[in-house]
Design an enzyme around this catalytic site. Structure first.
Site: not given
Ligand code: F6R
Length: 233
Positions: A56, A122, A124, A129
């Site tokens: 992303d 959440n 995701h 989301e």
């Molecule tokens: C980032 C991404 C997000 C993160 C997720 C966890 O490229 O796709 O889905 O992997 O939000 O983030 P952290 O590792 O910072 O807890």
């Protein structure tokens, strides 16, 4: 966690001439990228056969901002290993872009061999989301309040956290040949419990991974704390 994942990646790049690697950003993978840099510098491991495809990227952010995912990946990994620039790929961020062309591009490159994934509080995966259709391809998203709040630690204030991003879709992720999902800390425990033991439902995007036949979940004890003990399921 970090050692297991980085060792798996080093083994993969040592065994094969090319590895298509789906990359996640966020705190969970910082240590992994750090160990890959060490493997390159200290143990002479070459990553020249690796093609990367990031999950992303933020949309409403300047290209020079240190927290774009492209700049983050350069800082953590790309500036320190030998992955050629033309093998580093990100979802298109141009506002006129056909976002789902990224899916076709990945397919044309042979598909993703190993997809690294974090999980949001959440549930995701990437920026898909809750409520995102399981058959979604790469698309533009408005980030939820909880995701913007979770990512505010990387920015000066909540107001400067981008509101929009482009993300691989759930189908894009499910097309990967193998997936490694990592999570650490008690704030992830509820999402992990729902992913493993809750219904497979679009309200908890990560639950879709139970339909994939090659997923490894790497978690610490804190993230595992709500899982049923000693039961199979
Ligand atoms: C980032 C991404 C997000 C993160 C997720 C966890 O490229 O796709 O889905 O992997 O939000 O983030 P952290 O590792 O910072 O807890």
């Amino acid at each position: 966690m970090v050692r297991y994942i980085s060792d798996t990646l080093v083994t993969a790049v040592s065994d094969r001439t090319t590895v298509n690697l789906g990359c996640a950003t966020g705190s969970t993978f910082e240590g992994v990228y750090n160990r890959l840099v060490k493997a390159h510098k200290q143990d002479d491991i070459s990553f020249s056969g690796v093609r990367t495809f990031n999950l992303d990227e933020y949309l409403d952010i300047s290209k020079d901002h240190p927290e774009t995912y492209k700049n983050t990946m350069e800082r953590l990994l790309f500036n320190h290993v030998d992955i050629p620039l033309y093998q580093q790929h990100f979802p298109p961020v141009d506002e006129h872009a056909e976002y789902n062309a990224y899916d076709e591009f990945i397919k044309a490159q042979g598909g993703i061999d190993i997809q690294l994934l974090g999980i949001g509080v959440n549930g995701h995966i990437a920026f898909n989301e809750p409520g995102t259709p399981f058959d979604s391809k790469t698309h533009k998203v408005k980030l939820s309040k909880s995701t913007r709040k979770a990512n505010a630690r990387f920015f000066d204030s909540m107001a400067s956290v981008p509101e929009y991003a482009v993300t691989m879709g759930i189908r894009t992720i499910m097309n990967a040949k193998s997936i490694i999902l990592a999570a650490g800390g008690k704030h992830k425990a509820k999402a992990i419990q729902q992913m493993v033991e809750g219904p497979i439902d679009e309200s908890l995007p990560a639950s879709v991974l139970r339909k994939h036949d090659d997923v490894t979940v790497v978690i610490d004890l804190a993230a595992a704390k709500h899982l049923r003990k000693g039961e199979k399921g």
